[in-house]
Design a protein around this motif. Structure first.
Motif, PDB file in Angstrom:
ATOM      1  N   SER A 208       0.852  -1.205   0.000  1.00 15.60           N
ATOM      2  CA  SER A 208       0.000   0.000   0.000  1.00 15.60           C
ATOM      3  C   SER A 208       0.881   1.246   0.000  1.00 15.60           C
ATOM      4  O   SER A 208       2.067   1.183   0.339  1.00 15.60           O
ATOM      5  CB  SER A 208      -0.929   0.038   1.222  1.00 15.60           C
ATOM      6  N   GLY A 209       0.265   2.358  -0.349  1.00 21.61           N
ATOM      7  CA  GLY A 209       0.972   3.637  -0.260  1.00 21.61           C
ATOM      8  C   GLY A 209       1.275   3.984   1.182  1.00 21.61           C
ATOM      9  O   GLY A 209       2.316   4.586   1.485  1.00 21.61           O
ATOM     10  N   THR A 210       0.372   3.611   2.066  1.00 21.49           N
ATOM     11  CA  THR A 210       0.589   3.875   3.491  1.00 21.49           C
ATOM     12  C   THR A 210       1.825   3.116   3.983  1.00 21.49           C
ATOM     13  O   THR A 210       2.632   3.666   4.743  1.00 21.49           O
ATOM     14  CB  THR A 210      -0.647   3.435   4.308  1.00 21.49           C
TER      15      THR A 210
ATOM     16  N   ASP B 172       5.031  12.705  -0.190  1.00 23.74           N
ATOM     17  CA  ASP B 172       3.820  11.908  -0.403  1.00 23.74           C
ATOM     18  C   ASP B 172       3.306  12.223  -1.804  1.00 23.74           C
ATOM     19  O   ASP B 172       2.592  13.206  -2.026  1.00 23.74           O
ATOM     20  CB  ASP B 172       2.767  12.223   0.659  1.00 23.74           C
TER      21      ASP B 172
ATOM     22  N   ALA C 168       1.420  10.214  -3.569  1.00 20.74           N
ATOM     23  CA  ALA C 168       0.354   9.243  -3.833  1.00 20.74           C
ATOM     24  C   ALA C 168      -0.547   9.682  -4.991  1.00 20.74           C
ATOM     25  O   ALA C 168      -1.079   8.848  -5.715  1.00 20.74           O
ATOM     26  CB  ALA C 168      -0.484   9.030  -2.571  1.00 20.74           C
ATOM     27  N   HIS C 169      -0.700  11.001  -5.164  1.00 25.95           N
ATOM     28  CA  HIS C 169      -1.563  11.515  -6.241  1.00 25.95           C
ATOM     29  C   HIS C 169      -0.794  11.703  -7.544  1.00 25.95           C
ATOM     30  O   HIS C 169      -1.420  12.015  -8.563  1.00 25.95           O
ATOM     31  CB  HIS C 169      -2.125  12.898  -5.870  1.00 25.95           C
TER      32      HIS C 169
ATOM     33  N   SER D  19       1.225   5.593  -4.299  1.00 30.91           N
ATOM     34  CA  SER D  19       0.161   4.638  -3.983  1.00 30.91           C
ATOM     35  C   SER D  19      -0.392   4.074  -5.286  1.00 30.91           C
ATOM     36  O   SER D  19      -0.594   4.822  -6.247  1.00 30.91           O
ATOM     37  CB  SER D  19      -0.970   5.338  -3.230  1.00 30.91           C
TER      38      SER D  19
ATOM     39  N   ASP E 215      -3.312   2.233  -5.038  1.00 33.10           N
ATOM     40  CA  ASP E 215      -4.608   1.713  -4.591  1.00 33.10           C
ATOM     41  C   ASP E 215      -5.620   1.842  -5.728  1.00 33.10           C
ATOM     42  O   ASP E 215      -5.319   2.397  -6.775  1.00 33.10           O
ATOM     43  CB  ASP E 215      -5.040   2.335  -3.245  1.00 33.10           C
TER      44      ASP E 215
ATOM     45  N   LYS F 105      -6.129   5.305  -7.742  1.00 32.77           N
ATOM     46  CA  LYS F 105      -5.033   6.232  -8.051  1.00 32.77           C
ATOM     47  C   LYS F 105      -4.725   6.228  -9.553  1.00 32.77           C
ATOM     48  O   LYS F 105      -5.348   5.491 -10.313  1.00 32.77           O
ATOM     49  CB  LYS F 105      -3.803   5.874  -7.209  1.00 32.77           C
TER      50      LYS F 105
ATOM     51  N   TYR G 133      -9.269  17.190   1.908  1.00 32.14           N
ATOM     52  CA  TYR G 133      -9.591  16.203   2.927  1.00 32.14           C
ATOM     53  C   TYR G 133     -10.084  16.954   4.136  1.00 32.14           C
ATOM     54  O   TYR G 133      -9.809  18.142   4.269  1.00 32.14           O
ATOM     55  CB  TYR G 133      -8.318  15.424   3.335  1.00 32.14           C
TER      56      TYR G 133
HETATM   57  C1  PLP Z   1      -3.942   7.180  -1.327  1.00 32.42           C
HETATM   58  C2  PLP Z   1      -3.100   8.049  -0.465  1.00 32.42           C
HETATM   59  C3  PLP Z   1      -2.190   7.540   0.467  1.00 32.42           C
HETATM   60  C4  PLP Z   1      -2.124   6.104   0.883  1.00 32.42           C
HETATM   61  O1  PLP Z   1      -2.068   5.192  -0.113  1.00 32.42           O
HETATM   62  P1  PLP Z   1      -2.792   3.755   0.075  1.00 32.42           P
HETATM   63  O2  PLP Z   1      -2.250   2.991  -1.088  1.00 32.42           O
HETATM   64  O3  PLP Z   1      -4.269   4.003  -0.021  1.00 32.42           O
HETATM   65  O4  PLP Z   1      -2.371   3.204   1.381  1.00 32.42           O
HETATM   66  C5  PLP Z   1      -1.364   8.414   1.136  1.00 32.42           C
HETATM   67  N1  PLP Z   1      -1.431   9.730   0.934  1.00 32.42           N
HETATM   68  C6  PLP Z   1      -2.311  10.285   0.080  1.00 32.42           C
HETATM   69  C7  PLP Z   1      -2.316  11.759  -0.126  1.00 32.42           C
HETATM   70  C8  PLP Z   1      -3.191   9.453  -0.639  1.00 32.42           C
HETATM   71  O5  PLP Z   1      -4.072  10.003  -1.467  1.00 32.42           O
END
Ligand code: PLP
Length: 381
Positions: free
Chosen positions: A57-59, A161, A163-164, A185, A187, A190, A329
């Motif tokens: 996961s991204g987390t 981060d 992820a986006h 990420s 997920d 994404k 968020y």
């Molecule tokens: C999706 C996301 C994560 C975490 O990624 P996962 O794969 O869902 O664990 C972290 N930070 C941001 C800003 C995200 O949008």
């Protein structure tokens, strides 16, 4: 079926790839498919494959990045290291900091972009600060060079981060091709997905090694063994680790998605976002987030600002028309776990204006036109 805010775009190619692993490979864990995905990610980004660490996961990517940074920092015993994080992010960014035994210190964002406000970040730095964690909010690598220069001038590590921001470029350079530790990420919703999953890119060799070992319970060099089809039967372990590795099934999906990004998903997301911008830019009471024309942005989400205290009204009108919206968020410092002593005025004001509109490659231009028309007429009533 009604319009969706976001969704996974997967099909027969991904299903075939998974079937191939299930039926032909005979090993579903971390093996050849994951190895190939890492090599293809490295080639895509133009980085050394040894610096790419895929995880589930991204987390997990953020957690391992911060864990490695904490291990490498000089944190005196009895002290908790601090990480300055913009409050306007997914709670994953904050939970990853505490998971690594560090304390997140929320900072403000710029009202025009939703990205880290370096002037406020500077006020949050203490002798205990080990890193900053900028977020490429809405896939926007706004002044990320300045953020890295800022961190360098303060002697801080950077866990980005991103992820986006997979597939995005800042001033001609791919996000993930430069920096300190960059986390993606994959997920389900994404820019590319591997089902669930993520990866980190560590430009420091020791950081990459720490993260690579920590994803496999801290067993040293285990990934290398497994990529060679072997196991570490006489392992050594020095540090805490986790079961965070990616599986061959996830990697099979990710490999197909990576091939589809530049020709299909990226242009589709960009075209829809450009249409939103052109239809909403001139609507009174709406403000689009600012981007740098020299950046190439593959937008993961489509937040817009609704001015004049009319956010609730606009959201209700869109909901009544069957159009789903999101909130990216709720600021983390407004959550019980991460509340802090200081207000963050720009973040709180922006939170009162932000609504995310539907965005994914499965939308058609008429969907976007309908959303914009509904939004504009809500602001006239
Ligand atoms: C999706 C996301 C994560 C975490 O990624 P996962 O794969 O869902 O664990 C972290 N930070 C941001 C800003 C995200 O949008």
């Amino acid at each position: 079926m009604g319009m969706r805010l976001s969704r996974s775009i997967v099909g027969k190619a991904e299903a075939d790839a998974v079937a191939r692993v299930l039926i032909e490979d005979g090993y579903l864990g971390i093996g050849d498919e994951v190895h190939r995905f890492e090599e293809e990610l490295a080639a895509y980004l133009g980085v050394d494959p040894s610096r790419v660490v895929t995880v589930n996961s991204g987390t997990a990517a953020l957690h391992l990045a911060l864990d490695a940074v904490a291990a490498q920092a000089d944190i005196p015993p009895g002290t908790v290291g601090e990480v300055v994080v913009p409050s306007l992010t997914f709670v994953a960014s904050f939970q990853a900091v505490t998971a690594a035994g560090l304390r997140p210190v929320p900072c403000d964002v710029l009202p025009e972009t939703g990205t880290i406000d370096l002037a406020d970040a500077e006020r949050r730095i203490t002798p205990r600060t080990v890193a900053i964690l900028p977020v490429d909010y809405a896939s926007n690598p706004w002044r990320i060079d300045e953020t890295y220069a800022f961190a360098r001038s303060k002697g801080l590590r950077v866990v980005e981060d991103a992820a986006h921001a997979f597939g995005c470029l800042h001033h001609g350079r791919k996000i993930g091709s430069f920096g300190d530790v960059v986390c993606f990420s994959f997920d389900g919703i994404k820019n590319i997905t591997s089902g669930e999953g993520g990866c980190l890119i560590a430009f420091d060799e020791a950081t990459a090694q720490l993260a690579s070992d920590a994803r496999l319970l801290g067993v040293e060099n285990d990934a290398k063994q497994r990529f060679a089809g072997q196991r570490s039967w006489d392992p050594d372990v020095h540090r805490q680790g986790w079961r965070y590795h990616m599986s061959n099934i996830l990697a099979a999906i990710g490999r197909v998605q990576l091939k589809r990004l530049d020709g299909e998903f990226g242009p589709a997301r960009r075209r829809l976002a450009a249409l939103y911008r052109s239809l909403l830019e001139s609507v009174e009471g709406v403000a689009m987030l600012k981007t740098d024309p020299e950046d190439y942005i593959v937008p993961h989400i489509q937040p817009v600002r609704i001015l004049g205290g009319r956010l609730r009204h606009v959201k209700d009108a869109l909901a009544a028309a069957g159009i789903p919206t999101g909130v990216h968020y709720k600021p983390n410092h407004l959550l019980s776990r991460f509340s802090c002593g200081h207000p963050l005025p720009a973040t709180e004001a922006l939170y009162g204006e932000l609504v995310s509109l539907p965005l994914h490659p499965g939308l058609v231009e008429d969907d976007v036109r309908l959303v914009c028309k509904t939004l504009a007429s809500a602001l006239c009533s």
